[in-house]
Design a protein around this motif. Structure first.
Motif, PDB file in Angstrom:
ATOM      1  N   TYR A   1       0.897  -1.300  -0.034  1.00  0.00           N
ATOM      2  CA  TYR A   1      -0.022  -0.124  -0.103  1.00  0.00           C
ATOM      3  C   TYR A   1       0.800   1.206   0.091  1.00  0.00           C
ATOM      4  O   TYR A   1       1.979   1.460   0.815  1.00  0.00           O
ATOM      5  CB  TYR A   1      -0.868   0.109   1.341  1.00  0.00           C
ATOM      6  CG  TYR A   1      -1.873  -0.971   1.201  1.00  0.00           C
ATOM      7  CD1 TYR A   1      -2.975  -1.100   0.304  1.00  0.00           C
ATOM      8  CD2 TYR A   1      -1.882  -1.993   2.422  1.00  0.00           C
ATOM      9  CE1 TYR A   1      -3.957  -2.001   0.341  1.00  0.00           C
ATOM     10  CE2 TYR A   1      -2.777  -2.827   2.455  1.00  0.00           C
ATOM     11  CZ  TYR A   1      -3.860  -2.973   1.389  1.00  0.00           C
ATOM     12  OH  TYR A   1      -4.734  -4.027   1.595  1.00  0.00           O
TER      13      TYR A   1
ATOM     14  N   ASN B   1      -2.045   8.057   1.536  1.00  0.00           N
ATOM     15  CA  ASN B   1      -1.346   9.620   1.681  1.00  0.00           C
ATOM     16  C   ASN B   1      -2.388   9.998   3.091  1.00  0.00           C
ATOM     17  O   ASN B   1      -3.500   9.209   3.175  1.00  0.00           O
ATOM     18  CB  ASN B   1      -2.117  10.447   0.590  1.00  0.00           C
ATOM     19  CG  ASN B   1      -0.838  10.349  -0.564  1.00  0.00           C
ATOM     20  OD1 ASN B   1       0.125  10.933  -0.292  1.00  0.00           O
ATOM     21  ND2 ASN B   1      -1.391  10.139  -1.732  1.00  0.00           N
TER      22      ASN B   1
ATOM     23  N   CYS C   1      -5.084  14.970   0.670  1.00  0.00           N
ATOM     24  CA  CYS C   1      -4.899  15.472  -0.717  1.00  0.00           C
ATOM     25  C   CYS C   1      -3.762  16.749  -0.820  1.00  0.00           C
ATOM     26  O   CYS C   1      -4.311  17.711  -0.047  1.00  0.00           O
ATOM     27  CB  CYS C   1      -6.247  15.681  -1.326  1.00  0.00           C
ATOM     28  SG  CYS C   1      -5.888  16.424  -2.946  1.00  0.00           S
TER      29      CYS C   1
ATOM     30  N   THR D   1       2.077   8.089  -5.272  1.00  0.00           N
ATOM     31  CA  THR D   1       1.421   6.948  -5.124  1.00  0.00           C
ATOM     32  C   THR D   1       1.114   6.341  -6.511  1.00  0.00           C
ATOM     33  O   THR D   1       1.209   5.112  -6.527  1.00  0.00           O
ATOM     34  CB  THR D   1       0.003   7.103  -4.435  1.00  0.00           C
ATOM     35  OG1 THR D   1      -0.571   7.994  -4.943  1.00  0.00           O
ATOM     36  CG2 THR D   1       0.268   7.253  -3.015  1.00  0.00           C
TER      37      THR D   1
ATOM     38  N   LYS E   1       2.800   2.725  -7.938  1.00  0.00           N
ATOM     39  CA  LYS E   1       2.113   1.594  -8.734  1.00  0.00           C
ATOM     40  C   LYS E   1       2.593   1.016  -9.603  1.00  0.00           C
ATOM     41  O   LYS E   1       2.336  -0.237 -10.012  1.00  0.00           O
ATOM     42  CB  LYS E   1       0.623   1.886  -8.695  1.00  0.00           C
ATOM     43  CG  LYS E   1      -0.269   2.307  -7.617  1.00  0.00           C
ATOM     44  CD  LYS E   1      -1.643   2.837  -7.724  1.00  0.00           C
ATOM     45  CE  LYS E   1      -2.302   1.486  -8.752  1.00  0.00           C
ATOM     46  NZ  LYS E   1      -3.597   1.949  -9.058  1.00  0.00           N
TER      47      LYS E   1
ATOM     48  N   SER F   1      -3.036   1.954  -4.090  1.00  0.00           N
ATOM     49  CA  SER F   1      -3.004   3.629  -3.577  1.00  0.00           C
ATOM     50  C   SER F   1      -4.189   3.671  -2.500  1.00  0.00           C
ATOM     51  O   SER F   1      -5.185   3.082  -2.777  1.00  0.00           O
ATOM     52  CB  SER F   1      -2.983   4.603  -4.451  1.00  0.00           C
ATOM     53  OG  SER F   1      -4.131   4.322  -5.419  1.00  0.00           O
TER      54      SER F   1
ATOM     55  N   ILE G   1      -6.419   6.505   0.168  1.00  0.00           N
ATOM     56  CA  ILE G   1      -6.463   7.562   0.839  1.00  0.00           C
ATOM     57  C   ILE G   1      -8.074   7.835   1.415  1.00  0.00           C
ATOM     58  O   ILE G   1      -8.593   6.816   1.401  1.00  0.00           O
ATOM     59  CB  ILE G   1      -6.605   8.637  -0.264  1.00  0.00           C
ATOM     60  CG1 ILE G   1      -6.025  10.185   0.057  1.00  0.00           C
ATOM     61  CG2 ILE G   1      -7.563   8.623  -1.385  1.00  0.00           C
ATOM     62  CD1 ILE G   1      -5.498  11.053  -0.825  1.00  0.00           C
TER      63      ILE G   1
ATOM     64  N   ALA H   1      -8.418   6.742  -5.647  1.00  0.00           N
ATOM     65  CA  ALA H   1      -7.419   5.756  -5.013  1.00  0.00           C
ATOM     66  C   ALA H   1      -8.074   4.352  -5.452  1.00  0.00           C
ATOM     67  O   ALA H   1      -9.189   4.106  -5.643  1.00  0.00           O
ATOM     68  CB  ALA H   1      -7.029   5.972  -3.833  1.00  0.00           C
ATOM     69  N   ASP H   2      -7.139   3.427  -5.060  1.00  0.00           N
ATOM     70  CA  ASP H   2      -7.475   2.196  -5.282  1.00  0.00           C
ATOM     71  C   ASP H   2      -8.686   1.778  -3.874  1.00  0.00           C
ATOM     72  O   ASP H   2      -9.267   0.802  -4.185  1.00  0.00           O
ATOM     73  CB  ASP H   2      -6.525   1.078  -5.288  1.00  0.00           C
ATOM     74  CG  ASP H   2      -5.631   1.278  -6.465  1.00  0.00           C
ATOM     75  OD1 ASP H   2      -6.406   1.103  -7.593  1.00  0.00           O
ATOM     76  OD2 ASP H   2      -4.369   1.186  -6.492  1.00  0.00           O
TER      77      ASP H   2
ATOM     78  N   TYR I   1     -10.299   3.215  -0.385  1.00  0.00           N
ATOM     79  CA  TYR I   1     -10.652   4.343   0.340  1.00  0.00           C
ATOM     80  C   TYR I   1     -10.983   4.009   1.895  1.00  0.00           C
ATOM     81  O   TYR I   1     -11.780   2.978   1.857  1.00  0.00           O
ATOM     82  CB  TYR I   1     -11.959   4.945  -0.136  1.00  0.00           C
ATOM     83  CG  TYR I   1     -11.919   5.434  -1.775  1.00  0.00           C
ATOM     84  CD1 TYR I   1     -11.290   6.582  -2.178  1.00  0.00           C
ATOM     85  CD2 TYR I   1     -12.586   4.620  -2.686  1.00  0.00           C
ATOM     86  CE1 TYR I   1     -11.161   6.951  -3.481  1.00  0.00           C
ATOM     87  CE2 TYR I   1     -12.443   4.797  -4.107  1.00  0.00           C
ATOM     88  CZ  TYR I   1     -11.729   6.252  -4.337  1.00  0.00           C
ATOM     89  OH  TYR I   1     -11.574   6.555  -5.753  1.00  0.00           O
TER      90      TYR I   1
ATOM     91  N   CYS J   1      -4.204  10.722  -7.835  1.00  0.00           N
ATOM     92  CA  CYS J   1      -2.966   9.850  -7.509  1.00  0.00           C
ATOM     93  C   CYS J   1      -1.573  10.317  -8.030  1.00  0.00           C
ATOM     94  O   CYS J   1      -0.566   9.535  -8.059  1.00  0.00           O
ATOM     95  CB  CYS J   1      -3.116   8.579  -8.022  1.00  0.00           C
ATOM     96  SG  CYS J   1      -3.500   7.346  -6.596  1.00  0.00           S
TER      97      CYS J   1
ATOM     98  N   PRO K   1      -4.886   6.414 -11.954  1.00  0.00           N
ATOM     99  CA  PRO K   1      -4.849   6.163 -10.436  1.00  0.00           C
ATOM    100  C   PRO K   1      -4.467   4.771 -10.167  1.00  0.00           C
ATOM    101  O   PRO K   1      -4.198   4.272  -9.150  1.00  0.00           O
ATOM    102  CB  PRO K   1      -5.940   6.867  -9.582  1.00  0.00           C
ATOM    103  CG  PRO K   1      -7.170   6.882 -10.741  1.00  0.00           C
ATOM    104  CD  PRO K   1      -6.426   6.992 -12.044  1.00  0.00           C
TER     105      PRO K   1
END
Ligand SMILES: [Fe+2]
Ligand SMILES: [Fe+2]
Lengths: 242, 242
Positions: A64, A67, A70, A78, A82, A90, A92, A100-101, A103, A237, A242
């Motif tokens: 992982y 962040n 933002c 990030t 990747k 990623s 966030i 991001a991937d 949340y 990202c 992203p």
């Protein structure tokens, strides 16, 4: 911060603090020495190659890249990480509004081997700011919610001094006094503080709420140089995909 | 560097790494949490006020400000710290040729509370280079003898690649693999390495002696910007009166 994580000493936590000098940003590498699973907190685009090389050199497996929020002052690493380290996802906060991937929100855990960091919602600098707390509460990564003897600004990106004051007092100052605090930035060459220290010495957060709000509303800071580039990029990202 | 000092975790070692961005110099604060006795390794003149403030804020009593060697790239903070923190003594190696209150050499110990660092003579970058090793061998402060994935230059100030090669191999690489190595500088934003890591990954010191000498003799580096100011000043603790 008089003691380091007892867990780090005895149980195989890999820990590295990394610095990016243009925006004075700290990136943190945490990993399980045994399983090799690793996470990065707040990587910077310009230092992604360095970070990827270190991770490979240490034989780690990046799962992982997370962040704290933002960012307005630098472009996140990030997205590029990747690509450099396939398999890395990623992360966030949901409230950041960024892509991001994964949340996350208050109470969610990011696991790496037998360790994890728990997300605490600490808005005020931005709506989506998270503080990541190591599972044994020996270390916390505060992003820009709390800096060493300072805090992140509250004059743009949904910034709100009142909200920040409550975030720091309820979510960070409630951690154990010897919990090490690792900030998102430091502009003076300091690397770490502790809950005990900031509760006693932070020139802003030791004030009462009204005084804090007054201080924050009178900083008159210039607009961050990179904000018009960084924020749109960080919503994705740091790169287009992203 | 996969683990931090077990001693630091359990026994009250205060430890802080501090950064000076112009010469990319690291300064290290070590102290005994209980007795409050503290030492600084390689303080920088421009950051002396910051360091003195931190020491006061943490309630520490600075007894020694020690240099690893006579620096060519920045002016030492030891002289001014003696004024800012009365009672503090300056320390440097006998072989450095510089003035100080206390001259030390191979095997000498600098004590602070129940802890101490032991001096190991590691010449090659300069004649008087010392590496300071924490009493439990969990941390070593290598100055410019060994840097993260690099080493100090050997083309001035009595520099000798052959001597440096033997210093690093016999005095630093002989420490435990998990001993954390804290360098005098880093130009890439890295903060720490370990004996195991440098023995495996250092692009210069993993070579044989002949190859190392060849690399060092062909670096063709520019003269350090501050050398004509820094060396004369550092021979006198950074200020007129050591
Ligand atoms: Fe920020
Ligand atoms: Fe040097």
């Amino acid at each position: 911060c008089r003691r380091y994580s007892a867990m780090a000493a005895s149980s195989g936590l890999v820990f590295r603090q990394l610095f990016e000098p243009v925006s004075c940003t700290y990136t943190y590498l945490l990993a399980d020495k045994n399983t090799k699973e690793a996470i990065l907190i707040d990587p910077v685009l310009d230092k992604a190659e360095r970070d990827a090389k270190l991770i490979k050199d240490l034989g780690l497996n990046m799962i992982y890249a997370a962040n704290t929020h933002c960012h307005a002052d630098h472009i996140t690493g990030t997205g590029i990480l990747k690509k450099l380290l396939p398999g890395c996802k990623s992360v966030i906060s949901k409230d950041s509004g960024a892509r991001a991937d994964l949340y996350i929100q208050e109470g969610d855990q990011i696991k790496f081997g037998k360790f994890w960091v728990e997300a605490r919602s600490t808005p005020g600098h931005t709506d989506g700011c998270l503080t990541y707390v190591l599972n044994d509460k020996s270390m916390a990564f505060t992003g820009d919610a709390l800096l060493i003897r300072g805090c992140g600004r509250t004059d743009f990106q949904q910034g709100c001094p009142k909200t920040l004051y409550h975030s720091v007092h309820s979510k960070i100052f409630s951690l154990p006094g010897n919990c090490l605090l690792y900030p998102g930035h430091d502009y003076t060459g300091q690397t770490v503080s502790s809950v005990e220290e900031e509760k006693r010495l932070n020139p802003r957060l030791t004030k009462d709420e009204a005084e804090f709000v007054k201080i924050m509303n009178n900083l008159n800071l210039p607009k961050p140089k990179q904000i018009d580039v960084a924020v749109p990029a960080n919503l994705k990202c740091g790169i287009q995909d992203p």
